[in-house]
Design an enzyme around this catalytic site. Structure first.
Site, PDB file in Angstrom:
ATOM      1  CB  THR B  29      -1.050  -0.034   1.139  1.00  0.00           C
ATOM      2  OG1 THR B  29      -2.046   0.941   0.849  1.00  0.00           O
ATOM      3  CG2 THR B  29      -0.462   0.218   2.524  1.00  0.00           C
ATOM      4  CB  CYS B  35      -3.820   6.160   6.040  1.00  0.00           C
ATOM      5  SG  CYS B  35      -4.972   7.220   5.144  1.00  0.00           S
ATOM      6  CG  HIS B  52      -4.637   2.507   3.017  1.00  0.00           C
ATOM      7  ND1 HIS B  52      -3.558   2.761   2.220  1.00  0.00           N
ATOM      8  CD2 HIS B  52      -4.998   3.710   3.523  1.00  0.00           C
ATOM      9  CE1 HIS B  52      -3.279   4.063   2.238  1.00  0.00           C
ATOM     10  NE2 HIS B  52      -4.147   4.667   3.016  1.00  0.00           N
TER      11      HIS B  52
END
Lengths: 209, 167
Positions: B29, B35, B52
């Site tokens: 990711t 995040c 995520h």
């Protein structure tokens, strides 16, 4: 928050025009600051999930600088300026009056210079919209980041609370073409669908249908 | 969300999304800021999952269009998917990456520490489910790319201008 309004092409044109005038003003300020000619592209106006704006600028891991200014008042939202790392360093050269190609790393001084560019651009953009519409628009102090594009934009999206809705994205590219030293940047204004009606009302448009 | 068939494929996990993969594939990711990337790995069957997370808690929202966006909903969803691929929840090991504070400046409306809240909530949910966090790289002010290698369970972290770090 409501659904995304259906906007006709006339309304999209109007949004593009607002963006054009606002950015025209901003670009004039930047040109004066840098003492250089700055060109701008025809703006794009679209409703899109904010994460898709990453793709308009580059790859998620691309090194960019970003100055963001939060708006409050009648049109709550955010304006942001994104420059890739090369353009960021060339901006610092221009602002500091150095030969293009001199700056190799972004130090504290460089950061505040880029932040000031963002601040000037945002201020003149907002004042142009204000003089057209008399809408109440306040801008907060600028925020700065220099890192991965994806990390920056998603963090902004989350911090501004704009994660469920599509946002109105007005995008303009700025460029200063000087052969090998060309600078290009992206400008975004993000706002809620609900704010758009206020913009139209202030411009004398009726219902956006 | 199928298991990839190719040898050593790199499977990309988007924002507010999750994917699972089986040895020898890798899950990646890109550009985690505030995040948090949550990886889960079962060393016995060699199956890994990567989520995520954008926001800590779905309870503050009336409508949830994408449950994987939230730590409280996304982690259980990922586990469910992994269980149907033969993973035992008792063998799962978690790693956390991200939760940074990307912006500097004085606008405190924008410095609400979402990164910290994402990290805290992910830890809380994992604890509730009895899944140990065996390593993490969270906080700070750098964007990170996270890669889970399902051959070993190792997590690789890429930051701009630095060498790949393994946790």
């Amino acid at each position: 928050m409501g659904k995304t309004p259906e906007l006709s092409s006339v309304h999209m044109d109007a949004l593009r025009e607002i963006s054009n005038i606002g950015m025209g003003n901003a670009v004039t300020s930047l040109a004066q600051l840098l003492n250089r000619r700055i060109s701008m592209s025809v703006p794009l106006a679209a409703f899109m999930p904010f994460e898709e704006t990453v793709g308009l600028v580059g790859g998620p891991e691309e090194l960019v600088s970003c100055v963001s200014v939060r708006l409050s008042g009648d049109v709550p939202g955010m304006v942001l300026f994104v420059f890739n790392s090369y353009s960021t360093l060339r901006l610092v050269d221009l602002l500091m009056g150095m030969e293009l190609g001199t700056t190799r790393e972004l130090d504290k001084m460089g950061q505040s210079a880029v932040m000031e560019v963002g601040n000037v651009l945002a201020g003149s953009f907002i004042s142009a919209i204000y003089s057209m519409t008399s809408l109440n628009m306040k801008s907060a102090v600028p925020m700065f980041a220099y890192d991965m594009l994806g990390a920056i934009l998603t963090s902004l999206m989350v911090a501004s609370g704009r994660t469920e809705d599509k946002a109105l994205v007005l995008e303009t590219r700025l460029f200063q073409d000087r052969g090998e030293f060309s600078i290009s940047g992206h400008f975004f204004m993000l706002t809620e669908p609900g704010s758009i009606q206020k913009l139209f009302d202030a411009l004398g448009f009726s219902d956006p249908q | 969300m199928e298991l990839a068939a190719k040898d050593n494929a790199e499977i990309q996990v988007g924002i507010a999304d999750y994917k699972i993969a089986r040895n020898p594939d890798r899950l990646i990711t890109l550009g985690l800021g505030s995040c948090v990337g949550v990886s889960l790995y079962d060393p016995v069957v060699g199956v890994g999952g990567l989520l995520h997370v954008m926001l800590p808690d779905s309870a503050q929202f009336n409508q949830v269009s994408k449950p994987a966006k939230f730590a409280d909903l996304g982690i259980p969803l990922l586990i469910k998917e992994m269980q149907s691929a033969g993973v035992s929840i008792y063998r799962l090991q978690a790693k956390l990456v991200g939760g940074a504070q990307m912006f500097s400046g004085l606008d405190d409306k924008l410095t609400l520490n979402i990164g910290q809240r994402n990290t805290d909530k992910s830890r809380e949910i994992l604890k509730k489910l009895g899944i140990p966090i065996i390593s993490e790289e969270v906080g700070g002010n750098r964007g990170r790319t996270m890669i889970l290698d399902t051959r070993t369970g190792e997590v690789l972290i890429r930051t701009l201008g630095n060498k790949l770090k393994v946790i």
